[in-house]
Design an enzyme around this catalytic site. Structure first.
Site, PDB file in Angstrom:
ATOM      1  N   ARG A 147       0.257 -45.034 -19.438  1.00 43.24           N
ATOM      2  CA  ARG A 147       0.747 -46.257 -20.298  1.00 43.24           C
ATOM      3  C   ARG A 147      -0.069 -45.775 -21.825  1.00 43.24           C
ATOM      4  NH1 ARG A 147      -1.729 -49.038 -24.165  1.00 43.24           N
ATOM      5  NH2 ARG A 147      -3.771 -49.026 -23.023  1.00 43.24           N
ATOM      6  N   ASP A 148      -1.188 -45.815 -21.926  1.00 45.71           N
ATOM      7  CA  ASP A 148      -1.530 -45.409 -23.526  1.00 45.71           C
ATOM      8  C   ASP A 148      -1.215 -44.037 -23.887  1.00 45.71           C
ATOM      9  OD1 ASP A 148      -2.797 -46.326 -25.633  1.00 45.71           O
ATOM     10  OD2 ASP A 148      -4.862 -45.735 -24.887  1.00 45.71           O
TER      11      ASP A 148
ATOM     12  N   HIS B  86     -13.433 -47.603 -23.163  1.00 44.46           N
ATOM     13  CA  HIS B  86     -12.098 -46.831 -23.421  1.00 44.46           C
ATOM     14  C   HIS B  86     -12.335 -46.256 -24.941  1.00 44.46           C
ATOM     15  CE1 HIS B  86      -7.589 -46.914 -23.691  1.00 44.46           C
ATOM     16  NE2 HIS B  86      -7.821 -46.715 -24.998  1.00 44.46           N
TER      17      HIS B  86
ATOM     18  N   CYS C  71      -2.444 -43.623 -31.853  1.00 44.35           N
ATOM     19  CA  CYS C  71      -2.516 -44.955 -32.440  1.00 44.35           C
ATOM     20  C   CYS C  71      -1.422 -45.227 -33.499  1.00 44.35           C
ATOM     21  CB  CYS C  71      -3.861 -45.477 -33.017  1.00 44.35           C
ATOM     22  SG  CYS C  71      -3.880 -47.085 -33.423  1.00 44.35           S
TER      23      CYS C  71
ATOM     24  N   HIS D 221     -11.188 -43.013 -27.766  1.00 34.56           N
ATOM     25  CA  HIS D 221     -10.179 -42.048 -28.296  1.00 34.56           C
ATOM     26  C   HIS D 221     -10.898 -41.053 -29.090  1.00 34.56           C
ATOM     27  CE1 HIS D 221      -6.247 -44.137 -28.011  1.00 34.56           C
ATOM     28  NE2 HIS D 221      -6.827 -44.845 -27.581  1.00 34.56           N
TER      29      HIS D 221
ATOM     30  N   ASN E 295      -6.544 -40.553 -26.331  1.00 33.42           N
ATOM     31  CA  ASN E 295      -7.768 -40.829 -25.512  1.00 33.42           C
ATOM     32  C   ASN E 295      -8.445 -39.745 -25.329  1.00 33.42           C
ATOM     33  OD1 ASN E 295      -7.032 -43.833 -24.456  1.00 33.42           O
ATOM     34  ND2 ASN E 295      -5.184 -42.551 -24.612  1.00 33.42           N
TER      35      ASN E 295
END
Lengths: 307, 307
Positions: free
Chosen positions: A16-17, A208, A241, A210, A250
């Site tokens: 997903r991310d 979470h 991002c 990065h 991430n």
């Protein structure tokens, strides 16, 4: 999920991310293969898709098809990220095991990312929680830009604590604090963990991170030191991002596994399999892996060939 | 050197460790400019050169010329890395402010890197210390592969402690423990800091981290938490290790400054100037910077243009 109670559970967010900020669009089959490789590496919680407007995030337009194709394996749970009621309804219909809602700690970021103020994002979480509750699906909440905002700069920990307090009212299964743009440092991790414990006592805390400024792994260690047992990561370290074009993604699942394993903290993830999966997905995307384990290899064994 | 006693002093090793593992050979003038840019960014201790056999390390063949050309600025000290008596004599003649000797914690690595066993490397340190003492130049010692060996694998902390104890006999100005191949984790940092304090009480401890497996910055935080106030780093994060071809280099000066600054730990280094210098040297070398600050930018200010 894992046996020893000192172990950390890694939530794999690469599908997903990781994928949603990439220029390259993967096929549905490739996305499913990424999930399969994650499972083969021992990952058991996977944020597989997001249910957002396909016009805004074309990388996730096939969310339903991905969910229809991923293997249903005992002990494996799939999460879908959602921003509103419509997304929550889609996610439930697609058969996710958990919803992950996003609220924002900054009005400006909220406006740019999902068209809402911080206040409005909490209201949307309430609607999402209602959908989840009716469907009997657990819902977690991620608080975006909890460590700093690309537009507003500092985000006071007390403000994050206030968001956490309001989010906690609907009984989320977990609250995740996200360093969306990769500006955080370990002292903030400790401070935010305290805010979370004070404002949502009893609710499991997830982080979470990065690695945009090379602080992500230090933050992960700080989280574990603060007693946190849930960390998001992505195979290959993919991600990014939209507001930080050159940013890396991430923290990488394989690099996190190496770090924790060498510190004696179990994750249940096979390092070599995770590194192979990370290298594989970066190859598909045509990018150099932000993850380093695939290149550097694991801890050298005494029997290493003495070249 | 810096005013607040909680501050960390960064020893800039880019001109030496950073450059000596690069394919590209920089001109003497470019090396001097790198030193000048480091000074302009606020760095005050610079490992500028190594005095090793030019046949083995051609990148450092002009060590004397570099030392003859670097600016002599009040408060700035230059170190030269040496492996034996001959190197120490060259370093003294070239006018370094300090010698940095290397001993090894593993026989196999010592044999491959500098043709000596661990025992022999300590004997060489004694000779180097004699040269330094006669010349009135302080000498520090770096213990290589203190966190693990590419050939032998695990290097027990107690063995490192034993090396430290024997090295301490000659009264080094400092002892540095080096994660030469970038395998270390924060728990080892704490363990080795204890070993050092027990075996060389009163001798300042320095750490030298590589970010080969994305653990370098977490290790730096662990070192500061253990009370260490001296850290090696390189502008741009340049460096590497001949025994780990795809490995990234030292932790990057600019990324370390960002991390410490946001944690409230002063370094006296200007973040923007360090980031520019790191990007500049990587451009000269034709490599993508391992450092991330130059790409990602510092912490966003509230006045950031809301694109």
């Amino acid at each position: 999920m894992s046996a020893p109670d000192t172990a950390v559970e890694i939530i794999e967010v690469g599908p997903r991310d990781g994928l949603q900020n990439q220029d390259a669009l993967l096929t549905t089959a490739a996305k499913i293969e990424l999930v399969e490789r994650a499972i083969a590496a021992g990952l058991r919680r996977i944020e597989a898709v997001s249910f957002v407007h396909p016009g805004r995030v074309p990388q996730m337009a096939d969310a339903e098809a991905v969910m229809a194709g991923v293997p249903r394996v005992d002990g494996v749970r799939y999460a879908g990220l959602v921003l509103n009621r419509r997304g929550a309804e889609r996610a439930v219909a697609a058969g996710v095991d958990e919803l992950n809602a996003v609220v924002v700690a900054s009005d400006t970021f909220g406006g740019r990312n999902q068209g809402v103020t911080a206040e409005e994002s909490v209201a949307m979480w309430r609607e999402i929680a209602g959908v989840a509750h009716s469907a009997g699906v657990p819902a977690t909440v991620t608080v975006a830009v909890a460590f700093g905002c690309p537009f507003e700069g500092e985000v006071p920990a007390a403000r994050v604590g206030e968001v956490v307090r309001r989010v906690a009212g609907e009984g989320p299964a977990e609250i995740a604090l996200a360093d969306t743009v990769g500006v955080g440092v370990p002292t903030q991790v400790a401070e935010l963990a305290e805010q979370s414990a004070a404002n949502a006592p009893g609710t499991p805390l997830r982080f979470h991170f990065h690695n945009t400024r090379n602080t992500g792994y230090a933050n992960a260690v700080a989280a574990v030191q603060a007693g946190v047992r849930l960390l998001d990561a992505s195979l290959g370290g993919i991600g990014g991002c939209p507001f930080a074009p050159a940013a890396t993604g991430n923290i990488a699942t394989e690099d996190l596994v190496y770090l924790l394993q060498r510190m004696g903290v179990g994750t249940g993830v096979d390092l070599a399999a995770a590194a192979r999966a990370g290298t594989w997905v970066c190859g598909l995307l045509g990018i150099d892996p932000p993850a380093l384990l695939g290149r550097a290899g694991g801890f050298p064994s005494a029997s290493a060939d003495a070249r």
